[in-house]
Design a protein around this motif. Structure first.
Motif, PDB file in Angstrom:
ATOM      1  N   ASN A  31      44.966  36.871  31.481  1.00  0.00           N
ATOM      2  CA  ASN A  31      44.519  37.978  32.328  1.00  0.00           C
ATOM      3  C   ASN A  31      43.770  39.031  31.519  1.00  0.00           C
ATOM      4  O   ASN A  31      42.797  39.623  32.002  1.00  0.00           O
ATOM      5  CB  ASN A  31      45.703  38.619  33.037  1.00  0.00           C
ATOM      6  N   THR A  32      44.201  39.271  30.275  1.00  0.00           N
ATOM      7  CA  THR A  32      43.489  40.208  29.406  1.00  0.00           C
ATOM      8  C   THR A  32      42.119  39.661  29.049  1.00  0.00           C
ATOM      9  O   THR A  32      41.122  40.395  29.032  1.00  0.00           O
ATOM     10  CB  THR A  32      44.293  40.475  28.121  1.00  0.00           C
ATOM     11  N   LEU A  33      42.057  38.353  28.757  1.00  0.00           N
ATOM     12  CA  LEU A  33      40.769  37.702  28.489  1.00  0.00           C
ATOM     13  C   LEU A  33      39.854  37.829  29.700  1.00  0.00           C
ATOM     14  O   LEU A  33      38.662  38.156  29.562  1.00  0.00           O
ATOM     15  CB  LEU A  33      40.995  36.230  28.145  1.00  0.00           C
ATOM     16  N   PHE A  34      40.407  37.577  30.873  1.00  0.00           N
ATOM     17  CA  PHE A  34      39.618  37.686  32.106  1.00  0.00           C
ATOM     18  C   PHE A  34      39.096  39.113  32.277  1.00  0.00           C
ATOM     19  O   PHE A  34      37.927  39.319  32.627  1.00  0.00           O
ATOM     20  CB  PHE A  34      40.481  37.300  33.310  1.00  0.00           C
ATOM     21  N   LEU A  35      39.957  40.084  32.007  1.00  0.00           N
ATOM     22  CA  LEU A  35      39.573  41.487  32.144  1.00  0.00           C
ATOM     23  C   LEU A  35      38.495  41.879  31.140  1.00  0.00           C
ATOM     24  O   LEU A  35      37.666  42.752  31.426  1.00  0.00           O
ATOM     25  CB  LEU A  35      40.803  42.380  31.957  1.00  0.00           C
ATOM     26  N   SER A  36      38.463  41.234  29.979  1.00  0.00           N
ATOM     27  CA  SER A  36      37.449  41.546  28.973  1.00  0.00           C
ATOM     28  C   SER A  36      36.114  40.871  29.268  1.00  0.00           C
ATOM     29  O   SER A  36      35.076  41.292  28.770  1.00  0.00           O
ATOM     30  CB  SER A  36      37.938  41.117  27.583  1.00  0.00           C
ATOM     31  N   VAL A  37      36.138  39.826  30.107  1.00  0.00           N
ATOM     32  CA  VAL A  37      34.915  39.070  30.427  1.00  0.00           C
ATOM     33  C   VAL A  37      34.246  39.573  31.697  1.00  0.00           C
ATOM     34  O   VAL A  37      33.025  39.706  31.765  1.00  0.00           O
ATOM     35  CB  VAL A  37      35.238  37.563  30.558  1.00  0.00           C
ATOM     36  N   THR A  38      35.037  39.864  32.715  1.00  0.00           N
ATOM     37  CA  THR A  38      34.472  40.171  34.030  1.00  0.00           C
ATOM     38  C   THR A  38      33.594  41.422  34.088  1.00  0.00           C
ATOM     39  O   THR A  38      32.666  41.473  34.905  1.00  0.00           O
ATOM     40  CB  THR A  38      35.605  40.252  35.089  1.00  0.00           C
ATOM     41  N   PRO A  39      33.800  42.466  33.245  1.00  0.00           N
ATOM     42  CA  PRO A  39      32.884  43.611  33.305  1.00  0.00           C
ATOM     43  C   PRO A  39      31.467  43.295  32.837  1.00  0.00           C
ATOM     44  O   PRO A  39      30.568  44.110  33.029  1.00  0.00           O
ATOM     45  CB  PRO A  39      33.535  44.635  32.354  1.00  0.00           C
ATOM     46  N   ARG A  40      31.261  42.120  32.221  1.00  0.00           N
ATOM     47  CA  ARG A  40      29.924  41.748  31.781  1.00  0.00           C
ATOM     48  C   ARG A  40      29.143  41.183  32.957  1.00  0.00           C
ATOM     49  O   ARG A  40      28.419  40.210  32.809  1.00  0.00           O
ATOM     50  CB  ARG A  40      30.027  40.699  30.674  1.00  0.00           C
ATOM     51  N   THR A  41      29.303  41.778  34.135  1.00  0.00           N
ATOM     52  CA  THR A  41      28.572  41.558  35.391  1.00  0.00           C
ATOM     53  C   THR A  41      29.182  40.525  36.324  1.00  0.00           C
ATOM     54  O   THR A  41      28.546  40.149  37.299  1.00  0.00           O
ATOM     55  CB  THR A  41      27.068  41.188  35.188  1.00  0.00           C
ATOM     56  N   ALA A  42      30.408  40.081  36.109  1.00  0.00           N
ATOM     57  CA  ALA A  42      30.986  39.083  37.011  1.00  0.00           C
ATOM     58  C   ALA A  42      31.553  39.699  38.282  1.00  0.00           C
ATOM     59  O   ALA A  42      31.308  39.216  39.377  1.00  0.00           O
ATOM     60  CB  ALA A  42      32.074  38.300  36.290  1.00  0.00           C
ATOM     61  N   GLY A  43      32.350  40.771  38.156  1.00  0.00           N
ATOM     62  CA  GLY A  43      32.830  41.484  39.337  1.00  0.00           C
ATOM     63  C   GLY A  43      34.071  40.928  39.981  1.00  0.00           C
ATOM     64  O   GLY A  43      34.569  41.498  40.955  1.00  0.00           O
ATOM     65  N   LEU A  44      34.596  39.811  39.501  1.00  0.00           N
ATOM     66  CA  LEU A  44      35.845  39.267  40.031  1.00  0.00           C
ATOM     67  C   LEU A  44      37.008  39.911  39.290  1.00  0.00           C
ATOM     68  O   LEU A  44      36.920  40.163  38.089  1.00  0.00           O
ATOM     69  CB  LEU A  44      35.877  37.750  39.862  1.00  0.00           C
ATOM     70  N   ILE A  45      38.115  40.153  39.976  1.00  0.00           N
ATOM     71  CA  ILE A  45      39.246  40.857  39.352  1.00  0.00           C
ATOM     72  C   ILE A  45      40.561  40.168  39.695  1.00  0.00           C
ATOM     73  O   ILE A  45      40.690  39.512  40.735  1.00  0.00           O
ATOM     74  CB  ILE A  45      39.322  42.337  39.795  1.00  0.00           C
TER      75      ILE A  45
END
Length: 451
Positions: free
Chosen positions: A268-282
């Motif tokens: 979940n931390t990895l996901f949180l670090s990736v999604t702000p790079r324009t993905a928008g899924l949370i």
């Protein structure tokens, strides 16, 4: 001489043509989403919300003023899916595909537009790269849908599971941020399998097609372009720094339930670090994050992804180049170098101009929205700034402002999403009808005090 003049005239009009192309896609999407068949129930969706959704989909942002799962029918969701696909790969890519299907050769003007939209250096690369973009995108998205199906079919049944697998795979690769679950991926925070596949698709889409071509051809060429080297270095550095800082600021995601495994917290931390790079899924409510995490996410949204990818922002290469420029200046070096190559001053000046223009747009939009929108008592300026950066970076994350935007607020966010996807240079050149001028007079040079 005549041909040269015509080519110069076309290049001057190119930003207008590319901008009008995106406006045309948004217009068609708006018409389709305004049809009664596109909306669930008998109550029609207000026109401004339809236009907002079409803009968000075409600009692969994912900001929504209505819930995608609750408001749009299957037809409406498929329209959103199609617009996101076109917006991610570029409408000119599909124009080339159509030309190939009807077996027509591309004229010079079309080749130039494709070259500019895909950030190519040579016209000779247009056909081969376009074919490669389509094939690579199809490979990633079909592979993603296939892998998602193992999780979604047992959950939702065969037909619904296949549909959700395709929809989520496309949205992840396109970094679009729309979902058909109603709460993004919050229901999957304890499902590392879905989250890891989603992360892979987001990174694949945000890395850039030209970088992928370099990587796939590396075994034969034994060489990566300077653009690919800088992109990979900056991207990897941002991932590592973001992951470590978010792990620290969120105290290993203490907002999750106590019985959540350490591995799931890491994913979940990895996901949180990736999604702000324009993905928008949370997977976690954004407004429940630590203020330090919110600030970091704002910075990541500003940087965005790679030029020629499905991502927005100022781009990793711009950020990386300015970091190298700053280091060189602090060390007293005249040249900015990386991997035994020197960057041109024109390259550096363009990066500085991009940062300045982006900052001015963000500041202006934030100032206006602070006057037109209501900020809840528990929030401050970050409530508006977060939304502005999310729109400009075509991210799609929100602290809750988007569904409550005024009409003027929606128009401003739409404008930010548009220039974030089309590109701030293309947007400005189209608006100002920029022409290259030769200065006949050059004045004496003089310095001023800086800092």
């Amino acid at each position: 001489m005549i041909l040269k003049a015509k080519h110069s005239s076309f290049m001057t009009r190119l930003p207008q043509k590319m901008t009008l192309g995106f406006i045309l896609i948004i217009s068609i999407g708006t018409i389709l989403l305004a049809l009664p068949i596109a909306t669930k129930g008998a109550t029609p969706t207000p026109f401004i919300d339809v236009l907002f959704t079409a803009t968000s989909a075409t600009c692969i942002t994912g900001l929504t003023v209505v819930n995608t799962a609750a408001n749009w029918s299957i037809f409406g969701q498929v329209v959103i899916l199609a617009m996101s696909e076109i917006g991610a790969l570029g409408y000119m890519t599909f124009a080339v595909l159509l030309f190939n299907i009807i077996r027509r050769n591309l004229d010079l003007s079309t080749q130039i537009m494709v070259k500019e939209s895909l950030n190519l250096e040579n016209l000779s690369d247009v056909k081969s790269v376009t074919r490669y973009v389509i094939q690579l995108s199809a490979l990633f998205q079909l592979s993603g849908a296939f892998l998602f199906a193992f999780d979604f079919i047992p959950r939702y049944g065969f037909g619904r599971g296949i549909y959700i697998s395709i929809f989520h795979s496309v949205m992840s690769f396109c970094n679009a941020g729309f979902d058909v679950f109603g709460d993004s991926l919050m229901g999957f925070r304890n499902d590392p399998y879905v989250l890891i596949i989603t992360v892979i698709l987001i990174v694949a889409g945000g890395l850039g097609f030209l970088v992928w071509r370099d990587l796939l051809l590396y075994p034969y060429r034994k060489h990566l372009s300077l653009n690919s080297k800088l992109t990979l270095t900056t991207t990897l550095s941002l991932f590592i720094v973001a992951f470590v800082l978010l792990f620290l600021t969120e105290r290993n995601l203490r907002i999750l339930s106590g019985d959540t495994s350490f591995f799931t917290r890491l994913v979940n931390t990895l996901f949180l670090s990736v999604t702000p790079r324009t993905a928008g899924l949370i997977t976690l409510p954004t407004d429940a994050l630590h203020p330090g995490s919110i600030f970091l996410i704002i910075m990541l949204m500003f940087v965005g992804g790679t030029p020629g990818s499905t991502a927005g922002g100022i781009k990793t290469t711009t950020f990386g180049l300015l970091m190298l420029q700053s280091i060189a200046q602090l060390k007293g070096k005249k040249d900015v170098t990386f991997c035994k190559r020197r960057f041109s001053q024109a390259n550096i000046n363009r990066a500085l101009l991009l940062i300045f223009l982006a900052s001015m747009v963000i500041v202006t939009a934030t100032l206006i929205l602070t006057q037109t929108e209501t900020i809840p008592k528990d929030f401050g300026l970050e409530y508006v700034l977060f939304e502005v950066l999310s729109a400009f970076g075509t991210v799609g994350l929100s602290l809750g402002l988007t569904p409550h935007l005024s009409v003027l607020g929606k128009l401003i966010i739409m404008f930010l999403m548009f220039i974030g996807r089309v590109g701030i240079f293309t947007s400005m050149y189209a608006l100002l009808n920029r022409k290259t001028k030769l200065d006949l007079v050059r004045y004496p040079e003089e310095n001023i005090l800086i800092g």
